[in-house]
Write an enzyme that holds these catalytic residues in place. Structure first.
Site, PDB file in Angstrom:
ATOM      1  N   HIS A 145     -10.226 -19.381  51.218  1.00 22.41           N
ATOM      2  CA  HIS A 145      -9.400 -19.254  52.430  1.00 22.41           C
ATOM      3  C   HIS A 145      -7.929 -18.974  52.121  1.00 22.41           C
ATOM      4  O   HIS A 145      -7.174 -18.556  53.013  1.00 22.41           O
ATOM      5  CB  HIS A 145      -9.539 -20.510  53.308  1.00 22.41           C
ATOM      6  CG  HIS A 145      -8.728 -21.681  52.863  1.00 22.41           C
ATOM      7  ND1 HIS A 145      -9.276 -22.747  52.176  1.00 22.41           N
ATOM      8  CD2 HIS A 145      -7.409 -21.979  53.009  1.00 22.41           C
ATOM      9  CE1 HIS A 145      -8.328 -23.634  51.936  1.00 22.41           C
ATOM     10  NE2 HIS A 145      -7.190 -23.190  52.428  1.00 22.41           N
ATOM     11  N   ASP A 212     -16.321 -22.000  50.647  1.00 24.83           N
ATOM     12  CA  ASP A 212     -14.885 -21.783  50.442  1.00 24.83           C
ATOM     13  C   ASP A 212     -14.536 -21.865  48.955  1.00 24.83           C
ATOM     14  O   ASP A 212     -13.987 -22.850  48.475  1.00 24.83           O
ATOM     15  CB  ASP A 212     -14.100 -22.834  51.234  1.00 24.83           C
ATOM     16  CG  ASP A 212     -12.616 -22.519  51.319  1.00 24.83           C
ATOM     17  OD1 ASP A 212     -12.226 -21.409  50.910  1.00 24.83           O
ATOM     18  OD2 ASP A 212     -11.853 -23.383  51.794  1.00 24.83           O
ATOM     19  N   SER A 314      -4.437 -26.655  49.078  1.00 29.23           N
ATOM     20  CA  SER A 314      -5.638 -25.819  49.130  1.00 29.23           C
ATOM     21  C   SER A 314      -5.911 -25.137  47.793  1.00 29.23           C
ATOM     22  O   SER A 314      -5.003 -24.627  47.141  1.00 29.23           O
ATOM     23  CB  SER A 314      -5.491 -24.748  50.207  1.00 29.23           C
ATOM     24  OG  SER A 314      -5.504 -25.322  51.486  1.00 29.23           O
TER      25      SER A 314
END
Length: 368
Positions: A145, A212, A314
Site C-alpha cells: 500500500h 499487503d 507502514s
C-alpha cells in the site's frame, strides 16, 4: 545461433525422463548452479511454471529445465528441484541492549535490517515515507500500500536508505560518523531501485488490506557491516513456536512512524513491544460485508492504549526473537484511523503466508 523449442516438447521431455527415475517428494536437492531447493511436482513450482509459460524457449533454457529433474517414482508426479530461499548465516543479529521498560527508543544498529523508503515529489523534494526490511543483499520487503498511496500524492520512488537512525540531524550533512565505542563509522547509504513487485492480488476491501506485501529489488548489492544486516525469514516450520501466556506470541515492531496520532513521522527510529491479539476479536473489529477480511494472511497485535504502530510505520517489520536471532514475522499494514486505541490492535501482513511468493519473485527469470 540459438534455437527454440515448444513448451509442449519440454513438458513431454520432462515427463518421459522422470518416468525412468525413482525418488521422493519434498526431498532436499540442489540446482545445477548450487542453489538449495526441494523436489516438488512441476505444478507446485512457480519458478519452473514461469519458464513453461513462455511462448518459446531457447535451447539453453530447456536444457536447464531438464537438469532440474529430481528422481521421481514411476507412478508419481514429475518432480523438479524447485529453488528455495536460504537465510544468511548471520541474519537477524540480536544485540544486548539496556532498554528501559515501556520505552521505545532504539540504539544505533539495534535493528540493522531497517530500511527507509524515500520518495520524490513533483517539485523534486525528497520525502521519507514507509519502512522496509532487508532480507538479503539485494532485496527489501515492505507493504504494497505504500506505493499507490505515494502515487496519489504525485510521488515517485527515489531510493532506499539503509543504516539510518535519525534521518533529520543524526549526522548533519555528512553520511558517515564515527561514534564512541564502535570500531567502524556508521554510514547511511541510499540505493537506487531496480524493480518493485507488488503482490498481484493486493487490494483494499472495506479498509482491510489484503495481500499487503511488496518486494523491492535494489540496483546494486548492499554492503553488509555491523550497522547493515538482513533479518531472518521464517523459512522452516516450527522455527517460531508459540510462547508467552497461553498461545499468544510476543512481538517487537520498529519504524519511523508517528508517536502521536496527530503528528508526522518520527525523526528517530522507534520500537514497541506488542502482544498478539485474538484473531476472532480482530476480525469482528474490522468486519467486512463479504466476510473476506482478516484471516490467516494477517496478524493482529497490540490493543493496549497508546502502544501501537502508527502513520509512517507502514512496511516496517513485526519481529520475533527465536534462538538468539530476529525473524520477520509480519509487515505493518493498517489499523484504526486513530492509533493506540484501547482494545483495537494493529494489523500486519503474515510473512509466513507469503514465503512462496517471495521465493517466486526472487528467482523470477534467472537460472537459480
Amino acid at each position: 545461433m540459438y534455437t527454440t523449442r515448444s513448451v509442449v516438447s519440454v513438458i513431454v521431455a520432462l515427463v518421459s525422463i522422470s518416468a525412468l527415475c525413482h525418488g521422493q517428494e519434498h526431498a532436499f536437492c540442489n540446482t545445477t548452479n548450487g542453489t538449495p531447493g526441494r523436489c516438488v511436482p512441476v505444478r507446485k513450482c512457480a519458478y519452473v511454471l514461469d519458464f513453461l509459460r513462455r511462448d518459446s524457449l531457447l535451447y539453453n533454457d530447456t536444457a536447464y529445465l531438464e537438469s532440474l529433474l529430481c528422481e521421481s517414482q514411476t507412478d508419481g508426479p514429475t518432480l523438479v528441484c524447485c529453488p528455495r530461499l536460504k537465510n544468511d548465516p548471520k541474519c537477524g543479529p540480536s544485540k544486548n541492549v539496556n532498554r528501559i521498560i515501556g520505552g521505545n527508543d532504539t540504539e544505533i544498529g539495534e535493528f540493522p535490517w531497517l530500511a527507509l523508503l524515500r520518495f520524490q515529489a513533483r517539485n523534486n523534494r525528497i520525502y521519507a515515507n514507509c519502512a522496509g526490511s532487508l532480507i538479503s543483499t539485494r532485496y527489501v520487503v515492505t507493504a504494497a500500500h505504500c506505493f499507490p498511496a505515494a502515487q496519489k500524492k504525485g510521488w515517485s520512488v527515489h531510493s532506499v536508505r539503509v543504516a539510518e537512525w535519525n534521518f533529520m540531524n543524526h549526522r548533519g550533512s555528512k553520511d558517515c560518523k564515527q561514534l564512541p565505542d564502535y570500531t567502524e563509522p556508521v554510514c547511511r547509504k541510499d540505493y537506487d531501485v531496480a524493480r518493485i513487485a507488488l503482490h498481484p492480488d493486493y487490494r483494499v476491501n472495506y479498509a482491510v488490506h489484503m495481500h499487503d506485501i511488496a518486494l523491492i529489488e535494489l540496483a546494486t548489492d548492499v554492503e553488509l557491516n555491523q550497522f547493515v544486516a538482513p533479518i531472518c525469514l521464517p523459512l522452516d516450520d516450527g522455527v517460531l513456536e508459540p510462547h508467552g501466556d497461553g498461545d499468544y506470541r510476543d512481538y517487537t515492531a520498529a519504524g519511523w512512524g508517528s508517536t502521536d496520532p496527530d503528528s508526522g513521522m518520527s525523526d528517530l527510529l522507534k520500537q514497541i513491544d506488542l502482544r498478539e491479539f485474538d484473531k476472532e476479536r480482530c476480525r469482528k473489529l474490522f468486519q467486512v460485508p463479504s466476510n473476506v477480511g482478516i484471516g490467516d494472511a494477517h496478524i493482529c497485535a497490540g490493543g493496549v492504549r497508546n502502544e501501537d504502530t502508527c502513520h509512517g510505520d507502514s512496511g516496517g517489520p513485526l519481529m520475533e526473537l527465536a534462538a538468539g536471532a530476529w525473524y520477520l514475522t509480519g509487515i505493518t499494514s493498517f489499523g484504526w484511523p486513530k492509533c493506540g486505541r484501547e482494545g483495537v490492535p494493529g494489523v500486519y501482513t503474515n510473512v509466513t503466508h507469503y514465503i512462496g511468493w517471495i521465493e517466486h519473485e526472487l528467482f523470477r527469470g534467472i537460472l537459480a
